[in-house]
Design a protein around this motif. Structure first.
Motif, PDB file in Angstrom:
ATOM      1  N   LYS A 129       0.861  -1.178   0.000  1.00  0.00           N
ATOM      2  CA  LYS A 129       0.000   0.000   0.000  1.00  0.00           C
ATOM      3  C   LYS A 129       0.896   1.225   0.000  1.00  0.00           C
ATOM      4  O   LYS A 129       1.772   1.375   0.861  1.00  0.00           O
ATOM      5  CB  LYS A 129      -0.896   0.001   1.238  1.00  0.00           C
ATOM      6  CG  LYS A 129      -1.829   1.208   1.340  1.00  0.00           C
ATOM      7  CD  LYS A 129      -2.665   1.123   2.616  1.00  0.00           C
ATOM      8  CE  LYS A 129      -3.542   2.346   2.797  1.00  0.00           C
ATOM      9  NZ  LYS A 129      -4.330   2.273   4.052  1.00  0.00           N
ATOM     10  N   PRO A 143     -13.466  -0.612  -2.247  1.00  0.00           N
ATOM     11  CA  PRO A 143     -14.509  -0.410  -1.228  1.00  0.00           C
ATOM     12  C   PRO A 143     -14.047   0.434  -0.050  1.00  0.00           C
ATOM     13  O   PRO A 143     -14.847   1.143   0.565  1.00  0.00           O
ATOM     14  CB  PRO A 143     -14.851  -1.840  -0.793  1.00  0.00           C
ATOM     15  CG  PRO A 143     -14.408  -2.708  -1.924  1.00  0.00           C
ATOM     16  CD  PRO A 143     -13.226  -2.044  -2.526  1.00  0.00           C
ATOM     17  N   ASP A 144     -12.741   0.354   0.271  1.00  0.00           N
ATOM     18  CA  ASP A 144     -12.222   1.123   1.406  1.00  0.00           C
ATOM     19  C   ASP A 144     -11.650   2.467   0.989  1.00  0.00           C
ATOM     20  O   ASP A 144     -11.027   3.170   1.789  1.00  0.00           O
ATOM     21  CB  ASP A 144     -11.154   0.313   2.145  1.00  0.00           C
ATOM     22  CG  ASP A 144      -9.985  -0.085   1.242  1.00  0.00           C
ATOM     23  OD1 ASP A 144     -10.032   0.218   0.033  1.00  0.00           O
ATOM     24  OD2 ASP A 144      -9.025  -0.702   1.754  1.00  0.00           O
ATOM     25  N   GLY A 145     -11.858   2.846  -0.281  1.00  0.00           N
ATOM     26  CA  GLY A 145     -11.348   4.117  -0.776  1.00  0.00           C
ATOM     27  C   GLY A 145      -9.927   4.065  -1.291  1.00  0.00           C
ATOM     28  O   GLY A 145      -9.448   5.036  -1.888  1.00  0.00           O
ATOM     29  N   VAL A 146      -9.230   2.951  -1.085  1.00  0.00           N
ATOM     30  CA  VAL A 146      -7.874   2.808  -1.606  1.00  0.00           C
ATOM     31  C   VAL A 146      -7.943   2.418  -3.077  1.00  0.00           C
ATOM     32  O   VAL A 146      -8.676   1.498  -3.446  1.00  0.00           O
ATOM     33  CB  VAL A 146      -7.083   1.752  -0.807  1.00  0.00           C
ATOM     34  CG1 VAL A 146      -5.677   1.588  -1.378  1.00  0.00           C
ATOM     35  CG2 VAL A 146      -7.016   2.145   0.662  1.00  0.00           C
TER      36      VAL A 146
END
Length: 771
Positions: A677, A712-715
């Motif tokens: 990430k 889904p988590d904005g990443v």
């Protein structure tokens, strides 16, 4: 039976093999010494999976439109489904919105976006057709410069009188290959980016010139955070500089030469203005800091002995400085270009064969390799009745700040109140910075029209969608001012779905707006292509006595030679007679100290070349931060052909490769092939770690062009670096993008991450099902 169709793209010229309306092969031009392998990916344009196949309208926008509601109707962009429309209804929606916005708000409230990388064809060039249409109904707000290069041309127009030195008209590479003894490469000189040229390229010659440089034993110094920015067989001396510190190195080199009394005072006195303030800065007379090798070493991470030795060599030998476009895509991006010009002026070899400074070599394939001196084919925009514009990288500021002010090239302007955006042939969700900020601002306009062949992230966030053909589905003509050839682009296959050419889309809407006759001038597709070629042919004959073939012969053969100049020495005439060949600057000379900038007193662009620490850099980084370099990928151009085999071969586990030094990975517990990430103050994305000693310590290299896919988590899932990069201007003067000024953190990821392709295609199921 196989048909052989001459064609071209931004990766070169070639023949497409077609059988039963299917592309079965691609053959490079037989005179191209180094054809790009990307040409074999173009068949992917004919696959329907990611193509826009019918005109569509966003359901939420249509409901608001029918109710006459304008406030907040962009809220559902990127989420609503689309409804299919017949072409006549789509045309009338577009024409109606143009009429409404002009009547209620004026032409400045229409923003005509993009600069047309969809096709190398000059007739079906999407922005040219769009802007010609809008000019006939009163104009639009456009942009100046490009994301690739903005700050650089601005400072060079002020200091050299034109941006020719970064547009392909500095010393030609054949001259450098024959005359230069010391070649200092700031940034890159790589076939990776030289595969590409806007408007197409006839032949790829960079490697030919590099081979000659090696053969002559030229001393080459590569100053870059990445060793891969020059082919390994060139055997250059690699200086892994801290990113964004090239200005300090140029100043330190110039300061060493000045302190040794080896500067060319005669050249400075005769050919430059404002040198006194620049030399005073080098001596430290104003700030108490002498700019020399020791000072530059502290900033750049390059040893002072190396810097001092190079300063001596650049004076002792015929030396040439090359500086990539990438260096001015950074905070204070004007300064490295100006500092390189200052260094070259101190050395005093500007105007000599193989000496001086040039910008952008290999940033595109034609820069310095083909000095096309003829008239390239182009589809005229016509006269623009209004003056409204923005610097290209300020689109989010425009949408967020209607009525706000901005400066550009020393003048102050106002952002229009944008009500309608028509984006044709481009994808800001690839090339803009801080995409999360753009995504919020994108919901502000009342209407967004997107015209494109592919279902990009920008299309997904449009209101009215117009399906355009690719170059494979129409006839066109390729060529540009940096290509050695003008190229026939024959129609290879029939259009997919209901797609129409960019010219036909604009023509139909021009008819509804009552300007069709002025738009077409009575010519159809082949009439325009013939007209454009004949203009090029007549110019070659009139100015250079060069006979180009008749149109029929050209169209059958597939290409014709353009007039080109070889062994070019930039500013040779000016050097010989500065008064007789005055530059278009404030003094008529090379500007090293600017009166205009002294009057403006911009804190971020002083009156002479200056080291200014950028907003984010390794000299002020936390221990766990790396400097992000988001370079051009090997296997595609920008976001085009992102899912083709060659592009995919450059990915790992379906994501972009984040290249880093093994020592940096070890500190973070990251192994080669791990999912990581990458995060910054703006956002985060996933990528795959690739460990290599060819990347400097403290640096992460993540290429551009993956399709923006928030998870889904904005990443962001695919590895798009522009969720990380800051959307800040280079300075108040140039207002370019600062993509390469970016600090990030990298961490190993455990557990399953959604597949980016599956998520992206899933996001298209609802809108495409509505067709």
């Amino acid at each position: 039976m196989i048909r052989r169709v001459p064609h071209a793209s931004h990766w070169g010229s070639y023949t497409v093999l077609v059988e039963d309306n299917q592309i079965v092969g691609v053959e490079p031009l037989d005179i191209d010494p180094d054809p790009s392998p990307i040409i074999h990916s173009v068949a992917d344009w004919a696959k329907p999976e990611r193509r826009v196949l019918r005109p569509m309208v966003r359901e939420g926008w249509l409901k608001a439109h029918e109710k006459g509601v304008f406030e907040g109707r962009g809220a559902g962009r990127g989420e609503d489904r689309f409804l299919a429309l017949p072409w006549d209804e789509a045309e009338e929606l577009v024409a109606g919105e143009i009429r409404r916005v002009i009547k209620d708000h004026g032409n400045d409230s229409i923003f005509a976006g993009s600069y047309g990388w969809t096709s190398s064809g000059r007739f079906h060039h999407a922005p040219s057709n769009l802007k010609r249409l809008l000019n006939l109904v009163g104009g639009y707000t456009g942009h100046v410069d490009t994301y690739s290069i903005a700050a650089g041309p601005v400072i060079l127009r002020h200091t050299l009188g034109s941006d020719a030195a970064c547009g392909g008209y500095a010393n030609s590479l054949d001259s450098i290959a024959e005359h230069t003894k010391t070649l200092v490469v700031f940034g890159a000189l790589t076939p990776r980016t030289a595969q590409i040229e806007a408007g197409g390229l006839g032949t790829h010659k960079l490697e030919t010139h590099l081979r000659r440089i090696v053969e002559r034993g030229v001393k080459v110094i590569l100053i870059s955070p990445s060793r891969d920015d020059l082919p390994h067989w060139v055997n250059a001396d690699w200086w892994p500089i801290r990113p964004n510190t090239d200005t300090a190195l140029c100043l330190g080199l110039a300061g060493e030469i000045l302190a040794a009394g080896r500067h060319d005072a005669e050249f400075l006195n005769r050919c430059t203005s404002g040198a006194d303030s620049y030399l005073s800065y080098l001596r430290g007379e104003a700030d108490g800091q002498v700019k020399n090798a020791r000072w530059a070493a502290e900033i750049t991470g390059i040893g002072p002995g190396r810097i001092a030795a190079l300063a001596r060599a650049m004076v002792d030998t015929r030396s040439m400085i090359t500086m990539s476009w990438s260096l001015q895509r950074a905070h204070h991006g004007e300064q490295p270009y100006w500092a390189a010009l200052g260094l070259a002026s101190v050395i005093g070899q500007i105007g000599l064969p193989g000496g001086g400074v040039g910008f952008g070599y290999s940033s595109l394939g034609g820069v310095g390799t083909h000095l096309n001196i003829g008239r390239s084919p182009a589809f005229s925009h016509g006269h623009k009745p209004n003056k409204a514009f923005i610097p290209v990288a300020r689109i989010t500021d425009l949408l967020e700040n209607p009525g706000g002010s901005f400066t550009y090239e020393g003048q102050e302007y106002t952002y229009p109140d944008t009500r309608l955006v028509w984006w044709a042939g481009g994808n800001p969700y690839h090339h803009h910075q801080d995409l999360n900020r753009l995504d919020a601002a994108w919901k502000r306009p009342e209407t967004i029209i997107v015209q494109d062949p592919m279902f990009t992230a920008t299309v997904r966030r449009g209101d009215i969608i117009l399906p355009a053909t690719t170059s494979l589905e129409r006839n066109d003509i390729g060529g540009n001012r940096r290509s050695d050839l003008v190229v026939a682009m024959g129609k290879c296959i029939e259009p997919l779905g209901e797609a129409r050419s960019d010219h036909e889309i604009a023509r139909a809407i021009a008819a509804r707006l009552g300007v069709e006759e002025a738009f077409t001038e009575g010519r159809d597709e082949m009439g325009w292509i013939r007209h454009m070629y004949e203009g090029t042919r007549a110019d070659a004959k009139a100015r250079f006595g060069q006979e180009m073939p008749e149109f029929e012969e050209f169209w059958a053969k597939g290409w014709a030679q353009m007039p080109v100049k070889r062994m070019h020495s930039y500013l040779a005439e000016f050097r010989e007679d500065p008064e007789g060949h005055r530059l278009e600057t404030e003094s008529g000379k090379i500007v090293l100290g600017s009166q205009m900038l002294a009057d403006r007193q911009y804190a971020d662009c002083p009156a002479h070349p200056t080291w200014l620490p950028p907003a984010e850099w390794l000299g002020a980084a936390a221990e766990d931060q790396l400097h992000l370099i988001s370079n051009q990928p090997l296997g595609r151009l920008h976001s085009q052909l992102e899912t083709a085999d060659y592009s995919r071969s450059e990915k790992r586990h379906g994501r972009e490769q984040a290249r880093m030094h093994p020592d940096e990975a070890k500190k973070r517990g990251i192994a080669d092939g791990n999912t990581v990430k990458v995060s910054s103050a703006r956002g985060a994305c996933y990528a795959t770690a690739t460990l290599t000693p060819t990347v400097a310590r403290g640096v992460l290299v993540l290429p551009t062009g993956s399709w923006f896919t928030p998870g889904p988590d904005g990443v962001e899932l695919s590895g798009n670096p522009n969720v990380l990069t800051p959307d800040i201007p280079t300075s108040a003067l140039g207002q370019g993008c600062s993509a390469h000024t970016c600090l990030v953190r990298v961490e190993k990821v455990t557990g399953e991450i959604p597949d980016s392709d599956a998520v992206y295609m899933g996001s298209l199921q609802a809108p495409m099902a509505a067709e």
